[in-house]
Each structure stands twice: as structure tokens, then as C-alpha cells.
Design a protein around this motif. Structure first.
Motif, PDB file in Angstrom:
ATOM      1  N   LEU A  63      34.529  58.477 -50.773  1.00  0.00           N
ATOM      2  CA  LEU A  63      34.483  59.459 -51.867  1.00  0.00           C
ATOM      3  C   LEU A  63      33.156  60.194 -51.777  1.00  0.00           C
ATOM      4  O   LEU A  63      32.115  59.561 -51.578  1.00  0.00           O
ATOM      5  CB  LEU A  63      34.573  58.755 -53.227  1.00  0.00           C
ATOM      6  CG  LEU A  63      35.899  58.093 -53.594  1.00  0.00           C
ATOM      7  CD1 LEU A  63      35.739  57.285 -54.867  1.00  0.00           C
ATOM      8  CD2 LEU A  63      36.995  59.135 -53.757  1.00  0.00           C
ATOM      9  N   ARG A  64      33.189  61.512 -51.937  1.00  0.00           N
ATOM     10  CA  ARG A  64      31.950  62.295 -51.881  1.00  0.00           C
ATOM     11  C   ARG A  64      31.400  62.515 -53.278  1.00  0.00           C
ATOM     12  O   ARG A  64      32.117  62.358 -54.274  1.00  0.00           O
ATOM     13  CB  ARG A  64      32.226  63.660 -51.238  1.00  0.00           C
ATOM     14  CG  ARG A  64      32.596  63.556 -49.782  1.00  0.00           C
ATOM     15  CD  ARG A  64      32.564  64.911 -49.092  1.00  0.00           C
ATOM     16  NE  ARG A  64      33.091  64.768 -47.728  1.00  0.00           N
ATOM     17  CZ  ARG A  64      32.374  64.327 -46.702  1.00  0.00           C
ATOM     18  NH1 ARG A  64      31.114  63.989 -46.872  1.00  0.00           N
ATOM     19  NH2 ARG A  64      32.915  64.213 -45.506  1.00  0.00           N
ATOM     20  N   ASP A  96      33.452  63.707 -56.396  1.00  0.00           N
ATOM     21  CA  ASP A  96      34.861  63.272 -56.360  1.00  0.00           C
ATOM     22  C   ASP A  96      35.120  62.265 -57.476  1.00  0.00           C
ATOM     23  O   ASP A  96      34.219  61.551 -57.912  1.00  0.00           O
ATOM     24  CB  ASP A  96      35.199  62.619 -55.012  1.00  0.00           C
ATOM     25  CG  ASP A  96      35.264  63.615 -53.869  1.00  0.00           C
ATOM     26  OD1 ASP A  96      35.222  64.835 -54.140  1.00  0.00           O
ATOM     27  OD2 ASP A  96      35.333  63.165 -52.705  1.00  0.00           O
ATOM     28  N   GLU A  97      36.367  62.195 -57.887  1.00  0.00           N
ATOM     29  CA  GLU A  97      36.767  61.256 -58.930  1.00  0.00           C
ATOM     30  C   GLU A  97      36.889  59.849 -58.333  1.00  0.00           C
ATOM     31  O   GLU A  97      37.592  59.636 -57.360  1.00  0.00           O
ATOM     32  CB  GLU A  97      38.134  61.701 -59.490  1.00  0.00           C
ATOM     33  CG  GLU A  97      38.510  61.110 -60.822  1.00  0.00           C
ATOM     34  CD  GLU A  97      37.619  61.575 -61.977  1.00  0.00           C
ATOM     35  OE1 GLU A  97      37.212  60.706 -62.772  1.00  0.00           O
ATOM     36  OE2 GLU A  97      37.319  62.800 -62.062  1.00  0.00           O
ATOM     37  N   ARG A 115      33.405  60.684 -61.947  1.00  0.00           N
ATOM     38  CA  ARG A 115      32.977  61.464 -60.779  1.00  0.00           C
ATOM     39  C   ARG A 115      31.684  60.888 -60.209  1.00  0.00           C
ATOM     40  O   ARG A 115      30.716  60.611 -60.925  1.00  0.00           O
ATOM     41  CB  ARG A 115      32.793  62.930 -61.174  1.00  0.00           C
ATOM     42  CG  ARG A 115      34.104  63.606 -61.558  1.00  0.00           C
ATOM     43  CD  ARG A 115      33.870  65.049 -61.953  1.00  0.00           C
ATOM     44  NE  ARG A 115      33.426  65.843 -60.820  1.00  0.00           N
ATOM     45  CZ  ARG A 115      32.749  66.998 -60.946  1.00  0.00           C
ATOM     46  NH1 ARG A 115      32.401  67.439 -62.135  1.00  0.00           N
ATOM     47  NH2 ARG A 115      32.396  67.674 -59.869  1.00  0.00           N
TER      48      ARG A 115
END
Ligand code: C5J
Length: 221
Positions: free
Chosen positions: A94-95, A98-99, A104
Motif C-alpha cells: 500500500l502506498r 492508499d486505504e 489512509r
């Protein structure tokens, strides 16, 4: 009265008042499953293990009347303060932005961005959101410390070789006398922690001093 702490490479004397504890990024995003640290593939168990020691250090600083600063690595919801290079670096699952399971990733106000309960700030303490690794970059830390007459910084938090070391180097260049608390900081990589402690105190303390929390407590009697 100054407090003299048994430290490496030699004794560290801190003034009271004039000292601040700076706790770096003790956030759910680095310590708990599903956070930024975890999505980068790290073993979060190592950093989670220091939470009680950091909490004890915070209690010590409060009992001494030090300025207490907590930082959070975080970004605005629109990611306007997140350089694309930071967001695209590596191949995390995940960046940033991102969720994830805790909201987030590394975004201000999301559950994962909060400081873990055991190290939570109390009223009157400084809480700083920082978009970079160093706590002086794009924050008011320098002016807040100057306004309080702080000359000495005791550092703790995660991770040792990234945000903690970057902040300590920034502080050293600004003229602060810095002590890193050995057992109140941790890395996902034990060899990086150990190398950072060595680097900081090499050459007569080129970046500053290191000592375990027990040395601070012993100095206070
Ligand atoms: C990292 C930090 N490791 N707080 N952040 O990306 O050290």
C-alpha cells in the motif's frame, strides 16, 4: 540544577529547564499490523516491543518538567506535501494515501496516523506533524524550542536510522546537544540500529551521545 548522565562517548550534562524530550513517530502506522511499516514488509514486532520503555521515558520527562515534543510522520489528505518520489519509492503493498486497514496510510487524522495510546500526548505537550523524515524540515520545531529556551534534546522513537537519526543530525547542525536513548528507539533492522548508535557517538560524539533510560533515571536519583 543540571543532571549528569552516564553516557557514551562520555558523560552528558543536561540543564533543567532547557531540555526537551523529542519522541519521534510512535504511531500506529509504524508499530501496528496494517500500517505503513507493515506494508513495506517489515517486522513490526521489534518496534512494538519498545512501547513500554518509551512510555516510561515520557513519564520521566514529565516528572522532570521537561518540554515534551511528539512528532507524527504524516501528509495532508490531498498529498500536496508528499513528493511523488516519496510516494512511488519501493514497492509497498500500500502506498502513502492508499486505504489500509487503519485508514489512509500516513495521512493526517486517519486512525493509523495516531500515536499509540501508551505514548499519547497530554495537554500542554507539543505535537508536530512532519511531512519529512527530519522533525525540523517543514515544521515549527526550531521556533517552538527557541521560544522555550531549549538547548538540549533527548531523543527517542522510531525508526532509529530513518526519522530519529535524521532529526538528530538536523538538531546537531542547529547547535542542540543531543542524547539518543538507546532502549527507547528501535529499527526494523537490528544491525541498522546498532550502526546508528555507533555512528552518532563516534569521533567524540560527532552527532551526540547515547545512554540507556536507566542511566537517566539513575542520574535523577
Ligand atoms: C520511516 C520513520 N522509517 N518514522 N519513518 O519511514 O522512521
Amino acid at each position: 540544577m543540571p543532571l549528569t548522565v552516564s553516557a557514551e562517548p562520555y558523560a552528558y550534562t543536561l540543564p533543567e529547564p532547557g531540555t526537551a524530550l523529542v519522541v519521534i513517530d510512535m504511531q500506529r502506522d509504524f508499530v501496528e499490523p496494517g500500517g505503513f511499516g507493515d506494508t513495506l514488509g517489515n517486522d513490526i514486532g521489534r518496534v512494538a516491543a519498545i512501547v513500554p520503555t518509551v512510555a516510561r521515558l515520557i513519564a520521566f520527562a514529565r516528572s522532570r518538567g521537561w518540554t515534551v515534543v511528539h512528532t507524527r510522520e504524516s501528509h495532508a489528505a490531498d498529498l500536496s506535501d508528499c513528493p511523488p518520489a516519496k510516494r512511488t519509492r519501493g514497492s509497498p503493498s500500500l502506498r502513502i494515501g492508499d486505504e489500509g486497514p487503519m485508514g489512509r496510510i500516513l495521512v493526517r487524522g486517519e486512525p493509523g496516523n495516531a500515536i499509540v495510546d501508551a505514548c499519547a500526548p497530554v495537554a500542554g505537550e507539543i505535537v508536530l506533524d512532519k511531512p519529512g523524515k527530519g522533525a525540523f524540515y517543514a515544521t515549527r520545531l526550531g521556533e517552538l524550542l527557541q521560544a522555550r529556551g531549549v538547548t538540549h534534546l533527548v531523543l527517542a522513537g522510531v525508526t532509529t536510522e530513518v526519522c530519529v537519526q535524521t532529526t538528530m543530525r538536523e538538531a546537531n547542525d542547529r547547535g542542540y546537544e543531543c542524547l539518543l536513548v538507546e532502549d527507547a528507539t528501535e529499527s526494523y533492522f537490528p544491525e541498522f540500529k546498532s550502526a546508528t548508535l555507533d555512528m552518532v557517538r563516534a569521533q567524540g560524539g560527532i552527532v551526540g551521545w547515547t545512554a540507556p533510560l536507566a542511566a537517566l533515571e539513575a542520574a535523577a536519583g
